[in-house]
Design a protein around this motif. Sequence first.
Motif, PDB file in Angstrom:
ATOM      1  N   ALA A 145      61.268  28.823  10.848  1.00 10.39           N
ATOM      2  CA  ALA A 145      61.173  29.671  12.039  1.00 10.39           C
ATOM      3  C   ALA A 145      60.494  30.976  11.632  1.00 10.39           C
ATOM      4  O   ALA A 145      60.988  31.693  10.759  1.00 10.39           O
ATOM      5  N   CYS A 146      59.365  31.290  12.270  1.00 11.64           N
ATOM      6  CA  CYS A 146      58.530  32.391  11.804  1.00 11.64           C
ATOM      7  C   CYS A 146      58.110  33.329  12.935  1.00 11.64           C
ATOM      8  O   CYS A 146      57.956  32.901  14.090  1.00 11.64           O
ATOM      9  N   ALA A 147      57.920  34.579  12.578  1.00 12.91           N
ATOM     10  CA  ALA A 147      57.307  35.566  13.471  1.00 12.91           C
ATOM     11  C   ALA A 147      56.709  36.655  12.603  1.00 12.91           C
ATOM     12  O   ALA A 147      57.425  37.331  11.872  1.00 12.91           O
ATOM     13  N   GLY A 148      55.386  36.806  12.638  1.00 14.83           N
ATOM     14  CA  GLY A 148      54.702  37.746  11.768  1.00 14.83           C
ATOM     15  C   GLY A 148      54.087  37.042  10.573  1.00 14.83           C
ATOM     16  O   GLY A 148      54.130  35.806  10.459  1.00 14.83           O
ATOM     17  N   VAL A 149      53.520  37.827   9.660  1.00 15.29           N
ATOM     18  CA  VAL A 149      52.798  37.254   8.533  1.00 15.29           C
ATOM     19  C   VAL A 149      52.875  38.206   7.349  1.00 15.29           C
ATOM     20  O   VAL A 149      52.933  39.429   7.514  1.00 15.29           O
ATOM     21  N   TYR A 150      52.919  37.631   6.134  1.00 11.58           N
ATOM     22  CA  TYR A 150      52.898  38.406   4.909  1.00 11.58           C
ATOM     23  C   TYR A 150      51.475  38.514   4.380  1.00 11.58           C
ATOM     24  O   TYR A 150      50.619  37.660   4.666  1.00 11.58           O
ATOM     25  N   ALA A 151      51.260  39.560   3.549  1.00  9.38           N
ATOM     26  CA  ALA A 151      49.929  39.758   2.988  1.00  9.38           C
ATOM     27  C   ALA A 151      50.020  40.379   1.609  1.00  9.38           C
ATOM     28  O   ALA A 151      50.983  41.104   1.295  1.00  9.38           O
ATOM     29  N   ASP A 152      49.011  40.113   0.789  1.00  6.22           N
ATOM     30  CA  ASP A 152      48.768  40.836  -0.451  1.00  6.22           C
ATOM     31  C   ASP A 152      47.714  41.903  -0.181  1.00  6.22           C
ATOM     32  O   ASP A 152      46.798  41.687   0.632  1.00  6.22           O
ATOM     33  N   VAL A 153      47.819  43.031  -0.869  1.00  6.65           N
ATOM     34  CA  VAL A 153      46.815  44.089  -0.740  1.00  6.65           C
ATOM     35  C   VAL A 153      45.747  43.862  -1.800  1.00  6.65           C
ATOM     36  O   VAL A 153      46.017  43.915  -2.995  1.00  6.65           O
ATOM     37  N   THR A 154      44.524  43.591  -1.349  1.00  7.57           N
ATOM     38  CA  THR A 154      43.439  43.325  -2.289  1.00  7.57           C
ATOM     39  C   THR A 154      42.582  44.556  -2.562  1.00  7.57           C
ATOM     40  O   THR A 154      41.871  44.609  -3.563  1.00  7.57           O
ATOM     41  N   ALA A 155      42.635  45.543  -1.665  1.00  5.61           N
ATOM     42  CA  ALA A 155      41.961  46.830  -1.895  1.00  5.61           C
ATOM     43  C   ALA A 155      42.805  47.910  -1.227  1.00  5.61           C
ATOM     44  O   ALA A 155      43.026  47.870  -0.019  1.00  5.61           O
ATOM     45  N   GLY A 156      43.293  48.853  -2.031  1.00  7.62           N
ATOM     46  CA  GLY A 156      44.171  49.882  -1.509  1.00  7.62           C
ATOM     47  C   GLY A 156      43.409  51.027  -0.878  1.00  7.62           C
ATOM     48  O   GLY A 156      42.174  51.069  -0.870  1.00  7.62           O
TER      49      GLY A 156
END
Length: 292
Positions: A271-282
Motif C-alpha cells: 500500500a503506497c502513497a508518494g515516492v522515495y528518491a536519492d539525491v544525485t546533485a545537491g
Amino acid sequence: MTIAAIHRYPVKSMQGEALQRATLDERGVVGDRAYALLDVETGIVASAKVPKRWDQLLRFSAAFTAEPTAGEPAPPVVITFPDGSTRRSDDPDINKALSSVLGRDVTLITTPPEGAGFEEIWPEIDDLAPQHIIDATTARQEDTGEAISRFDVAAFAPPGRFYDLAALHVITTSTLARLGELAPDSRFDPRRYRPNVVLDETEPGFVENDWVGREMSFGDAVRVSYTFQTMRCVMTTLAQEDLPEDRDTLRTVAKHNRVDIEKPEVAGRWACAGVYADVTAGGELAVGDRHS
C-alpha cells in the motif's frame, strides 16, 4: 509542477519545521532526521510506528537553533513538549525530561548506533504489505496479537541520519486529492505522511507511481533519482495537532493504491502513497521552484 511545501523533521517522529528554502546533499534535506531517541532498555530507535509505546512523540515538536550546514554536526534543537514547555537538546537534563514524559528511559542521540533499528506494527488492515516480508521481519507481538517488525534504520539511504528507508520523500497534491475523493470523510493532510517535499501537481491520480526510475530536477541545481514508491504504515493514521486518529486513511490507501515494488529486498505488493528518491546533485530548493 511546482514545490508547494518543504518540510524538515529535526527529531525522528516529532513534529518538524515548514521551510521556505532548504539545502539538499546526498543524504537528503540537510538537518532532516538528524536526531532521534534511543530506547535504553531495548536499543531500538524510537518511532511512532509503534503507537502504544511511542505515539506521544507526535505531540512534541523540534526546531533548530541555527540553520544546519552540510558536512557539519547538527546544531542544537529546541524541543517543545506536549505541555508547551521547551528544552534544548544540549540541556544537561534533557534525557531525564524526555524520559519522564514518555514513560521510558530514552537518550537523545545524533549518530545511529551500529546496527540501529526501528520497529513497526502491522495493524489489522488488509493488504498493507507482502506477508513474506512481515513474517521474515517480525521481532515481537503487541499484546493485541499484532505483529511488530524490526527494520534497519536508513536501509536504502547514505548512513548518518535516522531515516526509515530513503533520503528523500516526495508526495503530490494529486495523490492527496485522489485519496480525498475516495474517502471524503477522512482528512488526507500532508502532515500524516511526513514528506520532505509536497509538489503541486495538476494531473489527476497517483502520479508518483510512474516516476520510479526517472531522474528529475528541482529548480536549477537539485536533481533526484526516484527509486521506489513510499510504503504506508500505521503512523499515517495517528492523531497529531488538529488531525484525529483515523484508520480509514490507511485502509483507503491499501484498497486503492497497492503497488508492485521490484526492489529485491522489499519486493512485493505494498500500500503506497508518494515516492522515495536519492539525491544525485545537491543544492538549494525553494517553495515555488519548478520540478521537471
